[in-house]
Design a protein around this motif. Structure first.
Motif, PDB file in Angstrom:
ATOM      1  N   CYS A   1       0.806  -1.220   0.038  1.00 21.59           N
ATOM      2  CA  CYS A   1       0.049  -0.043   0.079  1.00 21.59           C
ATOM      3  C   CYS A   1       0.960   1.157   0.084  1.00 21.59           C
ATOM      4  O   CYS A   1       1.859   1.330   0.644  1.00 21.59           O
ATOM      5  N   LEU A   2       0.576   2.137  -0.727  1.00 21.51           N
ATOM      6  CA  LEU A   2       1.415   3.356  -0.908  1.00 21.51           C
ATOM      7  C   LEU A   2       1.264   4.102   0.445  1.00 21.51           C
ATOM      8  O   LEU A   2       2.207   4.883   0.640  1.00 21.51           O
ATOM      9  N   SER A   3       0.333   3.915   1.471  1.00 20.12           N
ATOM     10  CA  SER A   3       0.323   4.536   2.694  1.00 20.12           C
ATOM     11  C   SER A   3       0.957   3.689   3.623  1.00 20.12           C
ATOM     12  O   SER A   3       0.981   4.217   4.922  1.00 20.12           O
TER      13      SER A   3
ATOM     14  N   GLN B   1     -11.061  -3.908  -4.773  1.00 16.24           N
ATOM     15  CA  GLN B   1     -11.578  -4.127  -3.206  1.00 16.24           C
ATOM     16  C   GLN B   1     -10.667  -3.617  -2.435  1.00 16.24           C
ATOM     17  O   GLN B   1     -11.011  -2.833  -1.337  1.00 16.24           O
ATOM     18  N   HIS B   2      -9.228  -3.374  -2.820  1.00 15.47           N
ATOM     19  CA  HIS B   2      -8.341  -2.664  -1.950  1.00 15.47           C
ATOM     20  C   HIS B   2      -8.699  -1.294  -1.979  1.00 15.47           C
ATOM     21  O   HIS B   2      -8.451  -0.856  -0.834  1.00 15.47           O
ATOM     22  N   GLU B   3      -9.070  -0.518  -3.229  1.00 19.01           N
ATOM     23  CA  GLU B   3      -9.395   0.686  -3.040  1.00 19.01           C
ATOM     24  C   GLU B   3     -10.750   1.280  -2.270  1.00 19.01           C
ATOM     25  O   GLU B   3     -10.627   1.929  -1.444  1.00 19.01           O
TER      26      GLU B   3
ATOM     27  N   ASP C   1     -11.988  -0.820   0.194  1.00 14.81           N
ATOM     28  CA  ASP C   1     -11.624  -0.956   1.784  1.00 14.81           C
ATOM     29  C   ASP C   1     -11.118   0.516   2.126  1.00 14.81           C
ATOM     30  O   ASP C   1     -11.412   0.957   3.147  1.00 14.81           O
ATOM     31  N   HIS C   2     -10.413   1.192   1.372  1.00 18.70           N
ATOM     32  CA  HIS C   2      -9.742   2.347   1.886  1.00 18.70           C
ATOM     33  C   HIS C   2     -10.850   3.406   2.325  1.00 18.70           C
ATOM     34  O   HIS C   2     -10.687   4.175   3.238  1.00 18.70           O
ATOM     35  N   LEU C   3     -11.817   3.422   1.607  1.00 12.72           N
ATOM     36  CA  LEU C   3     -13.128   4.337   1.851  1.00 12.72           C
ATOM     37  C   LEU C   3     -13.808   4.021   3.084  1.00 12.72           C
ATOM     38  O   LEU C   3     -14.527   4.783   3.701  1.00 12.72           O
TER      39      LEU C   3
HETATM   40 NI    NI Z   1      -3.657   1.272  -0.415  1.00 13.61          NI
END
Ligand code: NI
Ligand SMILES: O=CN(O)C[C@@H](CC1CCCC1)C(=O)N1NCCC[C@H]1C(=O)Nc1ccccn1
Length: 183
Positions: free
Chosen positions: A110-112, A152-154, A156-158
Motif C-alpha cells: 500500500c502506498l500509505s 476491493q483494496h481501494e 476498503d480505503h473508503l
Molecule cells: Ni492502499
C-alpha cells in the motif's frame, strides 16, 4: 501534481475513517482532484516521470490517501488478460460478490504503508461494482481476478480498512477456503 509528499501514511487517523459520499453531480473541484489522482497513477507508471519525481508505482489510489475523506477512487492498470482499466470513480459500491475467494499470491502492499506486511489478503473472487465515473455516467462493472483485487483494496480505503486487516493472524499464508490465487 500529486507526489509522494501528498500521500498520507499509516498512523494518520484519516486512513481509519469511513469516507463521506460525494454529492452528485460532482463539483468541479472534486472532478479536478479525481483527475489528479488518476494522473498520479499514470505518472507513477512512467519510468522517467516516476524517477524524476520519486513516485512509488501505483495501480489504484483512494482519496483518503491524499488526506481527503471522500468516496473517490482512481484505478489505472492492465489485468492479466491485458484488459486496460483506467477509471476515476465517485461513490463506488460493491453490489454483489461471489462466495469464492481469491488473493494475490505475492501478498499486497500500500502506498500509505512504508513497510512489508507478509501474508495472503483474502478477497472476493468476483464482484459487481456500481459507481459514477468522471463524466458523471453511472457505471456497473463486473470484475474478477486482479481487477477485482485492486477495486476491493481501494474500496476498503473508503471504509477505513487496510489490506493487512484481512491477513490471518495465526497463519498469514493460510490459503483461504474455496479460493484460487492470482499470480
Ligand atoms: Ni492502499
Ligand atoms: O490504495 C492504493 N494503493 O495503496 C496502491 C497499491 C494498490 C494495489 C496493492 C494490491 C492491490 C492494489 C499499489 O498499487 N501498490 N502498492 C505498493 C506497491 C506498489 C503497488 C503495487 O502493488 N503494484 C502492483 C501490484 C501488482 C501488479 C502490478 N503492480
Amino acid at each position: 501534481m500529486i507526489t509522494m509528499d501528498d500521500i498520507v501514511r499509516e498512523g494518520n487517523p484519516i486512513l481509519n475513517k469511513v469516507a463521506t459520499i460525494v454529492p452528485l453531480p460532482p463539483s468541479l473541484e472534486d472532478k479536478q482532484i479525481l483527475e489528479e489522482m488518476l494522473q498520479y497513477l499514470k505518472n507513477s507508471q512512467d519510468e522517467e516521470i516516476a524517477q524524476e519525481y520519486q513516485l512509488r508505482p501505483g495501480v489504484g489510489l483512494a482519496a483518503p490517501q491524499i488526506g481527503l475523506s471522500k468516496r473517490m477512487i482512481a484505478l489505472h492498470f492492465e489485468d492479466l488478460d491485458e484488459k486496460m482499466y483506467s477509471y476515476g470513480l465517485f461513490n463506488p459500491k460493491i453490489i454483489s460478490h461471489s462466495v469464492e475467494k481469491t488473493y494475490l499470491s505475492t501478498g499486497e502492499g500500500c502506498l500509505s504503508v512504508d513497510r512489508e506486511v507478509p501474508g495472503y489478503v483474502p478477497r472476493h473472487a468476483r464482484i459487481t461494482v456500481s459507481a459514477t465515473d468522471l463524466d458523471g455516467n453511472k457505471v456497473k462493472l463486473r470484475l474478477k481476478g486482479f481487477a477485482a483485487i485492486v477495486f476491493q483494496h481501494e474500496i476498503d480505503h473508503l471504509n477505513g480498512i487496510m489490506f493487512y486487516d484481512h491477513i490471518n493472524k495465526d497463519d498469514p499464508f493460510y490459503e483461504p477456503e474455496n479460493s484460487k490465487p492470482v499470480d
